[in-house]
Design a protein around this motif. Structure first.
Motif, PDB file in Angstrom:
ATOM      1  N   ASP A   1       0.807  -1.291   0.098  1.00  0.00           N
ATOM      2  CA  ASP A   1      -0.099   0.014   0.021  1.00  0.00           C
ATOM      3  C   ASP A   1       0.905   1.239  -0.038  1.00  0.00           C
ATOM      4  O   ASP A   1       0.120   2.222   0.032  1.00  0.00           O
ATOM      5  CB  ASP A   1      -1.065   0.008   1.279  1.00  0.00           C
ATOM      6  CG  ASP A   1      -1.973  -0.828   0.890  1.00  0.00           C
ATOM      7  OD1 ASP A   1      -2.244  -1.531  -0.062  1.00  0.00           O
ATOM      8  OD2 ASP A   1      -3.093  -0.920   1.880  1.00  0.00           O
ATOM      9  N   TYR A   2       1.971   1.078  -0.080  1.00  0.00           N
ATOM     10  CA  TYR A   2       3.014   2.167  -0.292  1.00  0.00           C
ATOM     11  C   TYR A   2       2.773   3.116  -1.543  1.00  0.00           C
ATOM     12  O   TYR A   2       2.686   2.637  -2.550  1.00  0.00           O
ATOM     13  CB  TYR A   2       4.360   1.814  -0.112  1.00  0.00           C
ATOM     14  CG  TYR A   2       5.255   1.691   1.260  1.00  0.00           C
ATOM     15  CD1 TYR A   2       4.264   1.185   2.350  1.00  0.00           C
ATOM     16  CD2 TYR A   2       6.472   1.554   1.354  1.00  0.00           C
ATOM     17  CE1 TYR A   2       4.776   0.759   3.502  1.00  0.00           C
ATOM     18  CE2 TYR A   2       7.123   1.028   2.643  1.00  0.00           C
ATOM     19  CZ  TYR A   2       6.201   0.743   3.726  1.00  0.00           C
ATOM     20  OH  TYR A   2       6.739   0.442   4.932  1.00  0.00           O
ATOM     21  N   ARG A   3       2.875   4.407  -1.313  1.00  0.00           N
ATOM     22  CA  ARG A   3       2.634   5.168  -2.585  1.00  0.00           C
ATOM     23  C   ARG A   3       3.729   6.201  -2.540  1.00  0.00           C
ATOM     24  O   ARG A   3       4.107   6.883  -1.610  1.00  0.00           O
ATOM     25  CB  ARG A   3       1.495   5.983  -2.500  1.00  0.00           C
ATOM     26  CG  ARG A   3       0.223   4.664  -2.926  1.00  0.00           C
ATOM     27  CD  ARG A   3      -0.100   4.175  -4.287  1.00  0.00           C
ATOM     28  NE  ARG A   3      -0.777   2.981  -4.370  1.00  0.00           N
ATOM     29  CZ  ARG A   3      -0.750   1.950  -3.944  1.00  0.00           C
ATOM     30  NH1 ARG A   3       0.257   1.408  -3.302  1.00  0.00           N
ATOM     31  NH2 ARG A   3      -1.874   1.136  -4.109  1.00  0.00           N
ATOM     32  N   ARG A   4       3.936   6.949  -3.604  1.00  0.00           N
ATOM     33  CA  ARG A   4       4.933   8.126  -3.859  1.00  0.00           C
ATOM     34  C   ARG A   4       4.223   8.991  -4.904  1.00  0.00           C
ATOM     35  O   ARG A   4       3.358   8.509  -5.629  1.00  0.00           O
ATOM     36  CB  ARG A   4       6.252   7.751  -4.535  1.00  0.00           C
ATOM     37  CG  ARG A   4       7.162   7.092  -3.504  1.00  0.00           C
ATOM     38  CD  ARG A   4       8.654   7.265  -4.131  1.00  0.00           C
ATOM     39  NE  ARG A   4       9.594   6.491  -3.316  1.00  0.00           N
ATOM     40  CZ  ARG A   4      10.117   5.289  -3.877  1.00  0.00           C
ATOM     41  NH1 ARG A   4       9.654   4.830  -4.695  1.00  0.00           N
ATOM     42  NH2 ARG A   4      10.867   4.461  -2.916  1.00  0.00           N
ATOM     43  N   TYR A   5       4.358  10.472  -4.441  1.00  0.00           N
ATOM     44  CA  TYR A   5       3.271  11.349  -5.396  1.00  0.00           C
ATOM     45  C   TYR A   5       4.439  12.383  -5.887  1.00  0.00           C
ATOM     46  O   TYR A   5       4.838  12.915  -5.033  1.00  0.00           O
ATOM     47  CB  TYR A   5       2.245  12.032  -4.524  1.00  0.00           C
ATOM     48  CG  TYR A   5       1.422  11.085  -3.990  1.00  0.00           C
ATOM     49  CD1 TYR A   5       0.559  10.294  -4.810  1.00  0.00           C
ATOM     50  CD2 TYR A   5       1.354  10.490  -2.681  1.00  0.00           C
ATOM     51  CE1 TYR A   5      -0.571   9.446  -4.183  1.00  0.00           C
ATOM     52  CE2 TYR A   5       0.681   9.615  -2.069  1.00  0.00           C
ATOM     53  CZ  TYR A   5      -0.416   9.190  -2.935  1.00  0.00           C
ATOM     54  OH  TYR A   5      -1.359   7.918  -2.435  1.00  0.00           O
ATOM     55  N   ASN A   6       4.537  12.427  -7.144  1.00  0.00           N
ATOM     56  CA  ASN A   6       5.397  13.595  -7.810  1.00  0.00           C
ATOM     57  C   ASN A   6       4.730  14.896  -7.476  1.00  0.00           C
ATOM     58  O   ASN A   6       3.416  15.117  -8.004  1.00  0.00           O
ATOM     59  CB  ASN A   6       5.604  13.391  -9.092  1.00  0.00           C
ATOM     60  CG  ASN A   6       6.584  12.177  -9.405  1.00  0.00           C
ATOM     61  OD1 ASN A   6       7.612  11.760  -8.494  1.00  0.00           O
ATOM     62  ND2 ASN A   6       6.402  11.275 -10.419  1.00  0.00           N
ATOM     63  N   ILE A   7       5.136  15.793  -6.822  1.00  0.00           N
ATOM     64  CA  ILE A   7       4.536  17.083  -6.534  1.00  0.00           C
ATOM     65  C   ILE A   7       4.995  18.319  -7.718  1.00  0.00           C
ATOM     66  O   ILE A   7       6.148  18.613  -7.439  1.00  0.00           O
ATOM     67  CB  ILE A   7       4.855  17.537  -4.964  1.00  0.00           C
ATOM     68  CG1 ILE A   7       4.450  16.474  -4.132  1.00  0.00           C
ATOM     69  CG2 ILE A   7       4.102  18.998  -4.579  1.00  0.00           C
ATOM     70  CD1 ILE A   7       2.925  16.012  -4.208  1.00  0.00           C
ATOM     71  N   GLY A   8       4.189  18.868  -8.334  1.00  0.00           N
ATOM     72  CA  GLY A   8       4.367  19.863  -9.162  1.00  0.00           C
ATOM     73  C   GLY A   8       3.455  21.033  -8.808  1.00  0.00           C
ATOM     74  O   GLY A   8       2.265  20.805  -8.492  1.00  0.00           O
ATOM     75  N   GLY A   9       3.506  22.171  -9.732  1.00  0.00           N
ATOM     76  CA  GLY A   9       2.744  23.210  -9.579  1.00  0.00           C
ATOM     77  C   GLY A   9       2.747  24.169  -8.298  1.00  0.00           C
ATOM     78  O   GLY A   9       1.667  24.928  -8.121  1.00  0.00           O
ATOM     79  N   ILE A  10       3.813  24.047  -7.651  1.00  0.00           N
ATOM     80  CA  ILE A  10       3.962  24.864  -6.364  1.00  0.00           C
ATOM     81  C   ILE A  10       5.064  25.588  -6.520  1.00  0.00           C
ATOM     82  O   ILE A  10       5.973  25.095  -7.199  1.00  0.00           O
ATOM     83  CB  ILE A  10       3.732  23.668  -5.213  1.00  0.00           C
ATOM     84  CG1 ILE A  10       4.970  23.030  -5.228  1.00  0.00           C
ATOM     85  CG2 ILE A  10       2.646  23.093  -5.093  1.00  0.00           C
ATOM     86  CD1 ILE A  10       5.154  22.102  -3.839  1.00  0.00           C
ATOM     87  N   THR A  11       5.338  26.555  -5.461  1.00  0.00           N
ATOM     88  CA  THR A  11       6.459  27.291  -5.514  1.00  0.00           C
ATOM     89  C   THR A  11       7.576  26.171  -5.041  1.00  0.00           C
ATOM     90  O   THR A  11       7.236  25.521  -3.896  1.00  0.00           O
ATOM     91  CB  THR A  11       6.422  28.440  -4.600  1.00  0.00           C
ATOM     92  OG1 THR A  11       5.533  29.194  -4.860  1.00  0.00           O
ATOM     93  CG2 THR A  11       7.607  29.242  -4.381  1.00  0.00           C
TER      94      THR A  11
END
Length: 598
Positions: free
Chosen positions: A417-427
């Motif tokens: 159930d582990y997940r990674r999320y690429n975060i974009g669109g932020i400062t």
């Protein structure tokens, strides 16, 4: 389920598969039978069923059956259905994607390498090995005996002088031609001979060569061969077992139960070499007998992985259909034996002892974790605490921001159930916005699909991260989920963390509090998972941007360079002449690449 005698009487007396299904259509259990009528009827005739089976039968609404031509076909269909449906009353073993191998590459000067996947036709693969440690240990031993190279091809192609491994007598330095191609090829052939289990023949061969060298007064060669024979004897003491030719490739599978935990131990013997062992723990194994667990493992494991000629087992099970199925898959005779004698009986006893130790260790760990979870539940005054999720953010000065989510459920980390999320669109570098975005990504689907929610949500961070997490959960209408921030203490020292509630309250637990130790364990795992994801993303981004900035290097040439040199570091290490050997790279362009990277 009310027993319908007419239904049971209508079942055929043929081999096949049956499925126990509840009122909502979910498959509870999949089983195979040599005689469907006899096997299904037995569920309603026995009065001594295990608690697991009794619980299942109370939930059964109907039974579906599928007739097969043979019992072996029924076994195969049963396994495929179990893999696809994952019924909650079947014993399930984790399906590892692949086992590691030891590889002798097909180069002019072959390399000893650790390998997973499908080897090239020119390479020689030996194994499989039960774990990566066993492969690396074998590589170290073979290095000492045969002095074969282990360096990457990019390093090998760009050496101008011998490396440290040559200085400590672990490599003959073919990279700078300190050994002839013929002499190196002999070393490779002898290493392959050992890996194939021909240790006796190799020892006789080396002894004859040593005696011949001594007789011709070539004492330097004789001393070299004498030392090789000594090291070969050391390798044989560590890894070889007494085998006849038919047992050169064999697996030993034993099962044991301790404290309600079942463990299956797999010991691998290939080419007469004991490669090591590995323990497996089934899901849904509560109340199952050792024989049931063993049979489930054999079916699920060997239909996915290579099968040796012989499998020695610790429990008496029906083997006819299993042998027929595995023999058909392997394309040769496969034997599954319970009544082993002599040396084989010692193997089984050893594997069973290892299985028992693994089960006892897992049982103790489970008890310890249960105590930690109970302490944390009591401290937070929660009615129930089963699933904990923890979020962390990782980046380098805003570059390649990655959020991680790790899950603790029951009594262990639930890596599926582990997940990674690429975060974009932020400062870049805004940890607060990154945390908000990560939680929205994770939980919006749970809202839409009525998915699973944690009993406790941990946030690695202080009041700012907690405030953004509160906002995100409120946006999704999930304000009822208990949220707890884990703020680092003075000088970021472990044991000084402060727990921050959604309403701003703070809590400091004692360093020896069991629940606090559980929070630290989960937080550290989230941190590790975030950092590894971030580093991989950052490395990939830097490789692309570095080569993309060079005039004349498009996607095709970039791919050719990376494949030829094994990555950006290999391209950096290459000289102008080496770069110019790549298809499509002129000398002028090679100079441009070299100058850009240096």
């Amino acid at each position: 389920m009310a027993v319908d005698k007419d239904f049971l009487a209508s079942l055929p007396t043929l081999p096949g598969v049956y499925r126990m299904i509840d009122a909502e259509g979910a498959v509870l259990y999949v089983g195979k039978a040599k005689d469907l009528r006899k096997r299904v009827s037995s569920y309603f005739q026995k009065t001594d069923q295990s608690p697991r089976i009794q619980l299942m039968l109370r939930s059964v609404d109907r039974i579906d059956t599928t007739v097969t031509r043979t019992e072996a076909e029924a076994l195969l269909l049963e396994n495929n259905l179990i893999k696809g449906l994952k019924p909650r009353f079947n014993i399930l073993f984790r399906d590892d994607k692949s086992y590691p191998y030891l590889l002798l590459t097909g180069h002019r000067f072959p390399r000893l390498a650790y390998f997973r996947g499908t080897p090239k036709k020119t390479d020689q693969a030996f194994g499989p090995y039960p774990n990566s440690y066993a492969v690396r240990e074998s590589i170290q031993l073979l290095q000492k005996v045969f002095l074969l190279r282990t360096c990457e091809d990019t390093v090998f192609a760009n050496r101008s002088r011998p490396c440290l491994l040559h200085q400590i007598k672990r490599c003959t330095a073919p990279c700078v031609e300190l050994v002839t191609e013929d002499a190196y090829a002999r070393d490779v052939a002898e290493a392959a001979q050992l890996l194939k289990g021909e240790a006796n023949a190799l020892t006789e061969q080396l002894t004859a060569q040593m005696n011949a060298a001594a007789a011709s007064l070539d004492f330097e060669t004789a001393a070299f061969l004498r030392d090789r024979l000594r090291m070969l004897a050391t390798v044989r003491e560590k890894q070889f077992v007494d085998t006849t030719g038919s047992d050169a490739d064999a697996d030993v599978v034993a099962v044991a139960e301790a404290g309600g935990v079942i463990a299956v131990n797999l010991t691998m013997i290939r080419g007469g070499r004991h490669l090591g062992d590995r323990s497996f723990f089934p899901q849904h194994g509560e109340g199952a007998s050792p024989a049931e667990a063993l049979e489930a493992f054999l079916l699920q494991h060997y239909l996915e992985h290579p099968v040796p000629a012989r499998i020695f087992v610790s429990e008496a099970i029906e083997t006819d259909a299993l042998e027929a199925l595995l023999s058909e898959q392997a394309g040769r005779k496969v034997s599954v034996q319970h009544r082993a004698t002599g040396e084989r009986r010692v193997w089984v006893t050893m594997a069973q002892a290892n299985a028992r130790l693994s089960a006892e260790r897992r049982s103790a760990d489970r008890t310890h974790q249960s105590q930690r979870l109970a302490a944390l539940r009591d401290t937070l005054e929660l009615p129930a605490l089963n699933r904990i999720e923890c979020f962390d953010i990782s980046h380098t000065m805003g570059e390649a921001t990655v959020a991680s989510c790790v899950v603790y459920e029951g009594d262990d980390m639930k890596k599926s159930d582990y997940r990674r999320y690429n975060i974009g669109g932020i400062t870049p570098g805004d940890d607060y916005a990154a945390m908000h975005a990560a939680l929205i990504k994770r939980f919006h689907r749970s809202v839409e699909e009525n998915g699973v929610l944690p009993d406790l949500l941990l946030i690695d961070g202080g009041k700012g991260q907690v405030a953004m997490a509160v906002d995100a959960m409120a946006e999704l209408g999930l304000g009822e989920v208990l949220l707890l921030g884990v703020a680092k203490g003075e000088a970021r020292k472990p044991g000084l963390e402060t727990l921050i509630f959604a309403d701003g309250r703070e809590l400091r637990l004692a360093k020896d509090h069991p629940g606090f130790h559980l929070i630290q364990q989960i937080r550290d795992e989230a941190h590790r998972f975030a950092i590894t994801g971030h580093r991989a993303k950052r490395g990939k981004a830097r490789v692309q941007s570095t080569l993309e900035d060079i005039p004349g290097i498009g996607p095709k040439r970039r791919k050719q360079l990376l494949e030829h040199f094994g990555g950006l570091q290999g391209v950096r290490n290459a000289g102008v002449d080496a770069l110019a050997t790549v298809n499509g790279i002129s000398r002028e362009l090679a100079e441009t690449i070299y100058n850009a990277l240096h």
